[in-house]
Scaffold this motif. Structure first.
Motif, PDB file in Angstrom:
ATOM      1  N   HIS A 148      17.495 -13.756  10.414  1.00 16.31           N
ATOM      2  CA  HIS A 148      16.174 -13.265  10.051  1.00 16.31           C
ATOM      3  C   HIS A 148      16.041 -11.761  10.334  1.00 16.31           C
ATOM      4  CE1 HIS A 148      11.901 -12.354  10.885  1.00 16.31           C
ATOM      5  NE2 HIS A 148      11.693 -13.178   9.871  1.00 16.31           N
ATOM      6  N   ARG A 251       9.148  -6.446   3.084  1.00 22.34           N
ATOM      7  CA  ARG A 251       9.141  -7.907   3.279  1.00 22.34           C
ATOM      8  C   ARG A 251      10.141  -8.292   4.367  1.00 22.34           C
ATOM      9  NH1 ARG A 251      13.211  -9.343  -1.670  1.00 22.34           N
ATOM     10  NH2 ARG A 251      12.380  -7.874  -3.133  1.00 22.34           N
ATOM     11  N   THR A 254      14.628 -13.827   5.145  1.00 25.78           N
ATOM     12  CA  THR A 254      14.897 -15.057   5.887  1.00 25.78           C
ATOM     13  C   THR A 254      16.402 -15.208   6.139  1.00 25.78           C
ATOM     14  OG1 THR A 254      14.935 -16.378   3.866  1.00 25.78           O
ATOM     15  CG2 THR A 254      12.837 -16.204   4.993  1.00 25.78           C
TER      16      THR A 254
ATOM     17  N   ARG B  77       9.392 -22.033  -0.517  1.00 30.09           N
ATOM     18  CA  ARG B  77      10.577 -21.276  -0.925  1.00 30.09           C
ATOM     19  C   ARG B  77      11.173 -22.025  -2.110  1.00 30.09           C
ATOM     20  NH1 ARG B  77      15.095 -22.937   3.729  1.00 30.09           N
ATOM     21  NH2 ARG B  77      14.934 -25.178   3.347  1.00 30.09           N
ATOM     22  N   ASP B 118      12.566 -16.523  -1.241  1.00 32.85           N
ATOM     23  CA  ASP B 118      12.858 -17.139   0.056  1.00 32.85           C
ATOM     24  C   ASP B 118      11.642 -17.276   0.949  1.00 32.85           C
ATOM     25  OD1 ASP B 118      12.775 -14.307   0.344  1.00 32.85           O
ATOM     26  OD2 ASP B 118      13.829 -14.457   2.256  1.00 32.85           O
ATOM     27  N   ASP B 119      10.498 -16.701   0.547  1.00 34.10           N
ATOM     28  CA  ASP B 119       9.402 -16.569   1.507  1.00 34.10           C
ATOM     29  C   ASP B 119       8.064 -16.404   0.784  1.00 34.10           C
ATOM     30  OD1 ASP B 119       8.186 -16.185   4.011  1.00 34.10           O
ATOM     31  OD2 ASP B 119       8.515 -14.025   3.954  1.00 34.10           O
ATOM     32  N   SER B 193       6.283 -10.504  -0.889  1.00 28.12           N
ATOM     33  CA  SER B 193       6.176 -11.948  -1.100  1.00 28.12           C
ATOM     34  C   SER B 193       5.046 -12.312  -2.067  1.00 28.12           C
ATOM     35  CB  SER B 193       5.921 -12.655   0.238  1.00 28.12           C
ATOM     36  OG  SER B 193       7.078 -12.632   1.027  1.00 28.12           O
TER      37      SER B 193
END
Lengths: 326, 326
Positions: A148, A251, A254, B77, B118-119, B193
């Protein structure tokens, strides 16, 4: 530690720990079912995986022969794939090749595109593509797999989140590239599925060859059995710290995110290139015309990062054929 | 069927089936643990999910009150997120706003960029961004969630793979957009995001409002409580069939892939806009200068697709505040 992923019926595959010499491996799925799972739970699994790796390398665990033919990409899919163009020698040559408008801030802000990460190819999978007229090309690169990363991380902090190093081929369709660049929306059709060498390694496995956020290894590329290039990864104009921080500017990233270098490229022409497009633009400069065509169905490309003076390397080999999609 | 995702400790959340009127819901995790899992195993789970949905809608299953505040995005996600710019009215206005070079083949080839998947943010999550100087903007859109799509699918075949419809806000940072477009590598820092309305619906839930691969609903946008626009989704210049086929031209798309329309935009100025940048360029055309600024920390944006003559809609409401990232 060195890891690979055995193909099974699951989308993320089965985790293998591989010996330092890539000769043997041991199933590690009792610790983490897949490499993606391991990266996403690193704090918990690192110690037991290291114990297993040490045991395999010492011979205390016999393991079994390592067969890269049975492997998928280390991560057959990942949450995110962002590819830089960190070798400015390459970026500048491609500007000439594509005849696109000058790229702003080329020397100071990394170039990076968002790629698809849902469907990566393994080191020996056939590369199924729709048409030879699309300008089929390979791009030899290095990459990092991240834990992360917080939004607005500094390059220094970002680099601490590197868990694994990988070697990859960012397949490209050159007939689509310039048009997609001119739209401003970036690459989409120009970038089919990316391929990976079988073995992902923790940075310590590279010793001195991992420093300054760069992989200091030559990447040897052969096309249909003939040497094509062996540019050196150390000439990145931006290190991985800068690339990761660029991706995390607005951002968070992940765990499992992969960041790539873009085509490895050196200013010395003696080392050749890691993609056909770059050779073509050099031919245009030298001879007024591109003499090398793009790939045909049935063609084969082999890529291997090598340790100095050796014909082996930490990531194993990508060796694939391009075939017509059904 | 209507679905939502309850936030829990897992990355994909917990599957809920929601009643047609969005008043009640029932835990469906015994059939599929998450909505992503359901989409990836559709043939197996569709029938039992429909049975549960029918039972909830008939009242045979009481369920419990549906609380969108506890929901993440329907897919927190996903394997892939590709966003089109299918309303050419918007694309042409943005060309003027950004002063970027003319986009090639604008009328015949869909614009599409690869986004991060992913987010994603839920409908009531705060939107944490690094700086007010980045030109914070919303973009109201519709999207589809796909089953597996084969490489080179036709638009007709591609459309058959649509499993769910969604409503989303493709957050954009306008200070980064034009520079990233000029690099040719596309949006990366300009696209933080993305946020989603709480409810994803199967196409049949829209009745006649889903036809020609388009969502024929108005998308109502409010900024800080004031009406901002209510453009109609039916004016897409390219339908979803064409958008999906574009994305699948040189690669297969794995199940769970999301394709977006780009900012909903109509030629009639009376309906307003679904993003600030579009209002600003209209102001420039009309008054010689942009009069509306971008968003500030603390600002709120609310988006809701509405059924004709009603103040409710199938997807629920996105209602978020923009805040300073820590």
């Amino acid at each position: 530690m060195k890891f690979a992923t055995l193909k099974d019926q699951t989308p993320d595959g089965r985790l293998l720990v591989v010996s330092r010499d890539l000769a043997r491996c041991v199933d590690a799925s009792a610790i983490a079912p897949s490499l993606l799972h391991a990266v996403q739970h690193w704090a918990k699994v690192e110690a037991p995986l290291r114990q297993l790796s040490d045991s395999l390398n010492s011979g205390a665990t016999a393991g079994q022969p390592f067969d890269p033919q049975r492997c998928s990409a280390p991560l057959p899919r990942s949450p995110q794939w962002c590819d830089g163009s960190a070798f400015l020698n390459h970026a500048k040559l491609m500007e000439q090749a594509f005849k696109t408008p000058p790229i702003p801030d080329l020397e100071s802000i990394p170039l990076m595109y968002q790629g698809a990460s849902d469907d990566f190819l393994g080191p020996h999978d056939d590369v199924a593509l729709p048409s030879e007229t699309d300008g089929i090309d390979f791009e030899g690169e290095f990459g990092v797999v991240l834990d992360h990363v917080a939004m607005r991380s500094t390059p220094q902090d970002a680099l601490k989140q590197v868990r694994l190093l990988v070697q990859l081929n960012d397949w490209s369709l050159r007939a689509m590239g310039p048009r997609e660049m001119r739209t401003g929306f970036g690459f989409l059709q120009a970038k089919p599925s990316t391929s990976f060498a079988p073995v992902a390694v923790t940075p310590d496995e590279l010793g001195d060859a991992w420093r300054d956020g760069r992989v200091h290894l030559e990447l040897h590329v052969e096309w249909n059995g003939a040497h094509f290039g062996h540019p050196h990864g150390g000439q990145m104009s931006f290190g991985f710290g800068g690339l990761i921080a660029h991706a995390a500017r607005t951002r968070r990233l992940t765990a499992g995110t992969i960041i790539g270098t873009g085509t490895v490229s050196n200013s010395s022409r003696a080392v050749g290139s890691a993609c056909i497009a770059e050779r073509r633009v050099i031919e245009m400069i030298d001879h007024g015309e591109a003499r090398t065509g793009f790939m045909r169905f049935g063609d084969r490309v082999r890529m291997q990062a090598r340790l100095p003076g050796q014909d082996t390397g930490p990531f194993g080999v990508i060796d694939q054929h391009v075939v017509a999609a059904p």
